[in-house]
Design a protein around this motif. Structure first.
Motif, PDB file in Angstrom:
ATOM      1  N   ASP A 172       0.915  -1.305   0.002  1.00  0.00           N
ATOM      2  CA  ASP A 172       0.080  -0.077   0.066  1.00  0.00           C
ATOM      3  C   ASP A 172       0.804   1.321  -0.001  1.00  0.00           C
ATOM      4  N   PRO A 173       0.207   2.517  -0.700  1.00  0.00           N
ATOM      5  CA  PRO A 173       1.275   3.484  -0.550  1.00  0.00           C
ATOM      6  C   PRO A 173       1.219   4.051   1.196  1.00  0.00           C
ATOM      7  N   ALA A 174       2.146   4.653   1.276  1.00  0.00           N
ATOM      8  CA  ALA A 174       2.502   5.225   2.713  1.00  0.00           C
ATOM      9  C   ALA A 174       1.186   6.247   3.024  1.00  0.00           C
ATOM     10  N   VAL A 175       0.860   5.889   4.365  1.00  0.00           N
ATOM     11  CA  VAL A 175      -0.375   6.656   5.076  1.00  0.00           C
ATOM     12  C   VAL A 175       0.419   7.259   6.290  1.00  0.00           C
ATOM     13  N   VAL A 176       0.425   8.549   6.575  1.00  0.00           N
ATOM     14  CA  VAL A 176       1.132   9.319   7.788  1.00  0.00           C
ATOM     15  C   VAL A 176      -0.021  10.378   8.168  1.00  0.00           C
ATOM     16  N   GLU A 177      -0.105  10.101   9.676  1.00  0.00           N
ATOM     17  CA  GLU A 177      -1.110  11.078  10.236  1.00  0.00           C
ATOM     18  C   GLU A 177      -0.346  11.721  11.554  1.00  0.00           C
ATOM     19  N   GLY A 178       0.026  12.744  11.543  1.00  0.00           N
ATOM     20  CA  GLY A 178       0.555  13.705  12.585  1.00  0.00           C
ATOM     21  C   GLY A 178       1.991  13.342  12.545  1.00  0.00           C
ATOM     22  N   GLY A 179       2.811  13.012  11.665  1.00  0.00           N
ATOM     23  CA  GLY A 179       3.783  12.487  11.548  1.00  0.00           C
ATOM     24  C   GLY A 179       4.342  11.124  11.835  1.00  0.00           C
ATOM     25  N   PHE A 180       3.074  10.392  12.044  1.00  0.00           N
ATOM     26  CA  PHE A 180       3.331   9.085  12.299  1.00  0.00           C
ATOM     27  C   PHE A 180       2.787   8.171  11.431  1.00  0.00           C
ATOM     28  N   GLY A 181       3.551   6.955  11.143  1.00  0.00           N
ATOM     29  CA  GLY A 181       2.848   5.902  10.203  1.00  0.00           C
ATOM     30  C   GLY A 181       1.843   5.413  10.429  1.00  0.00           C
ATOM     31  N   VAL A 182       0.590   4.987   9.691  1.00  0.00           N
ATOM     32  CA  VAL A 182      -0.513   4.329  10.226  1.00  0.00           C
ATOM     33  C   VAL A 182      -0.502   3.141   9.441  1.00  0.00           C
ATOM     34  N   ASN A 183       0.384   2.507   8.451  1.00  0.00           N
ATOM     35  CA  ASN A 183       0.501   1.432   7.802  1.00  0.00           C
ATOM     36  C   ASN A 183       2.320   1.170   7.714  1.00  0.00           C
ATOM     37  N   THR A 184       2.447  -0.019   7.256  1.00  0.00           N
ATOM     38  CA  THR A 184       3.892  -0.194   7.272  1.00  0.00           C
ATOM     39  C   THR A 184       4.783   0.775   6.401  1.00  0.00           C
ATOM     40  N   SER A 185       4.077   0.943   5.303  1.00  0.00           N
ATOM     41  CA  SER A 185       4.990   2.010   4.329  1.00  0.00           C
ATOM     42  C   SER A 185       4.995   3.170   4.833  1.00  0.00           C
ATOM     43  N   GLY A 186       3.915   3.760   5.737  1.00  0.00           N
ATOM     44  CA  GLY A 186       4.051   4.877   6.298  1.00  0.00           C
ATOM     45  C   GLY A 186       4.751   5.190   7.592  1.00  0.00           C
ATOM     46  N   ALA A 187       5.181   3.861   8.061  1.00  0.00           N
ATOM     47  CA  ALA A 187       5.942   3.814   9.368  1.00  0.00           C
ATOM     48  C   ALA A 187       7.430   3.973   8.895  1.00  0.00           C
ATOM     49  N   VAL A 188       7.754   3.278   7.811  1.00  0.00           N
ATOM     50  CA  VAL A 188       9.255   3.267   7.325  1.00  0.00           C
ATOM     51  C   VAL A 188       9.438   4.710   6.714  1.00  0.00           C
ATOM     52  N   GLN A 189       8.761   5.237   5.978  1.00  0.00           N
ATOM     53  CA  GLN A 189       8.742   6.672   5.696  1.00  0.00           C
ATOM     54  C   GLN A 189       8.694   7.674   6.647  1.00  0.00           C
ATOM     55  N   SER A 190       8.093   7.801   7.610  1.00  0.00           N
ATOM     56  CA  SER A 190       8.100   8.676   8.637  1.00  0.00           C
ATOM     57  C   SER A 190       9.507   8.396   9.562  1.00  0.00           C
ATOM     58  N   GLY A 191       9.765   7.401   9.651  1.00  0.00           N
ATOM     59  CA  GLY A 191      10.820   6.903  10.282  1.00  0.00           C
ATOM     60  C   GLY A 191      12.210   7.302   9.708  1.00  0.00           C
ATOM     61  N   SER A 192      12.227   7.237   8.527  1.00  0.00           N
ATOM     62  CA  SER A 192      13.399   7.760   7.781  1.00  0.00           C
ATOM     63  C   SER A 192      13.627   9.529   7.658  1.00  0.00           C
ATOM     64  N   ARG A 193      12.358   9.863   7.709  1.00  0.00           N
ATOM     65  CA  ARG A 193      12.353  11.294   7.592  1.00  0.00           C
ATOM     66  C   ARG A 193      12.457  11.972   9.133  1.00  0.00           C
ATOM     67  N   MET A 194      12.184  11.260  10.110  1.00  0.00           N
ATOM     68  CA  MET A 194      12.376  11.606  11.545  1.00  0.00           C
ATOM     69  C   MET A 194      13.837  11.595  11.636  1.00  0.00           C
ATOM     70  N   ALA A 195      14.328  10.426  11.411  1.00  0.00           N
ATOM     71  CA  ALA A 195      16.243  10.370  11.564  1.00  0.00           C
ATOM     72  C   ALA A 195      16.743  11.450  10.835  1.00  0.00           C
TER      73      ALA A 195
END
Length: 250
Positions: free
Chosen positions: A161-184
């Motif tokens: 699935d495409p990344a889904v991010v709400e309030g800076g936190f990923g709500v699915n796997t792709s979103g979590a990976v994306q938000s984690g890298s950007r937070m780093a």
């Protein structure tokens, strides 16, 4: 009309340079890595035909040859490729170099200049515009590739699935990976900024600039065309030097 082009592995950007200013800026996602790059059809629609083309090529020699051939066939001009000065740090990519030129030209000092694309460059400019510190981090894509190479389950889930991010936190796997890298990335930039002896402004450019810094640093200034502004500044300087030489010869 002069045409300015900036290329990275993920983006193709161009603008007209009219009377010393950038005009009609366009950004195409895909860059040199796209399977079917959109730049050829976009450039073919340009009117009038550019009298000269100046290129900041961060996509390597193969793409340089391909673009040069296209420009010569379409417009019958030889493109001018801009390179960092030979005395600069050998690791300084052209987009990163031009972003520093743009920041210096605008007086954005002292500052941390963040160039966020396939890799993340962080450069510290002092009050005189001198580059007094530099850091290089992996960008989002190499972070994701490293994670997927070691965790096939995460890779499979992230590709569903495409990344889904709400309030800076990923709500699915792709979103979590994306938000984690950007937070780093944002955390590294914020930590470097905090360690400086005097307050510095954070200036960000590149495809992932806003996502990489604004989450932790809402005061950061994102300038999408900073590298192109740097290229335009170099052309202005070259024009002024030429005019000075001509005037002094009379």
């Amino acid at each position: 009309m002069k045409l300015l082009i900036e290329i990275t592995p993920t983006r193709f950007k161009y603008a007209r340079w009219v009377e010393g200013r950038l005009d009609s800026l366009e950004t195409l996602i895909g860059g040199s890595s796209a399977a079917e790059p959109p730049w050829a059809s976009a450039l073919a629609r340009l009117a009038p035909t550019p009298r000269s083309v100046h290129v900041a090529n961060g996509a390597g020699p193969v793409f340089r040859a391909r673009l040069s051939e296209w420009i010569r066939r379409a417009w019958h001009v030889d493109p001018v490729f801009v390179e960092p000065p030979t005395e600069s740090d050998g690791s300084l990519q052209i987009e990163r170099y031009l972003a520093l030129v743009g920041a210096q030209a605008q007086g954005l000092l002292p500052s941390l200049v963040v160039t966020a694309d396939a890799t993340v460059g962080i450069d510290l400019l002092d009050r005189q515009g001198q580059r007094v510190g530099a850091w290089t981090l992996p960008g989002e894509r190499p972070m994701h590739e490293a994670l997927y190479a070691q965790t096939s389950g995460v890779a499979a889930a992230a590709l569903l699935d495409p990344a889904v991010v709400e309030g800076g936190f990923g709500v699915n796997t792709s979103g979590a990976v994306q938000s984690g890298s950007r937070m780093a990335i944002a955390s590294c930039v914020a930590a470097i900024a905090r360690r400086q002896p005097e307050r510095v402004q954070v200036i960000a450019t590149g495809r992932f600039a806003s996502e990489a810094v604004r989450q932790l640093m809402p005061e950061a200034r994102v300038i999408e065309d900073l590298a192109l502004q740097g290229l335009a500044h170099l052309l202005t300087e070259a024009r002024d030097r030429k005019s000075t030489r001509l005037n002094s010869s009379h």
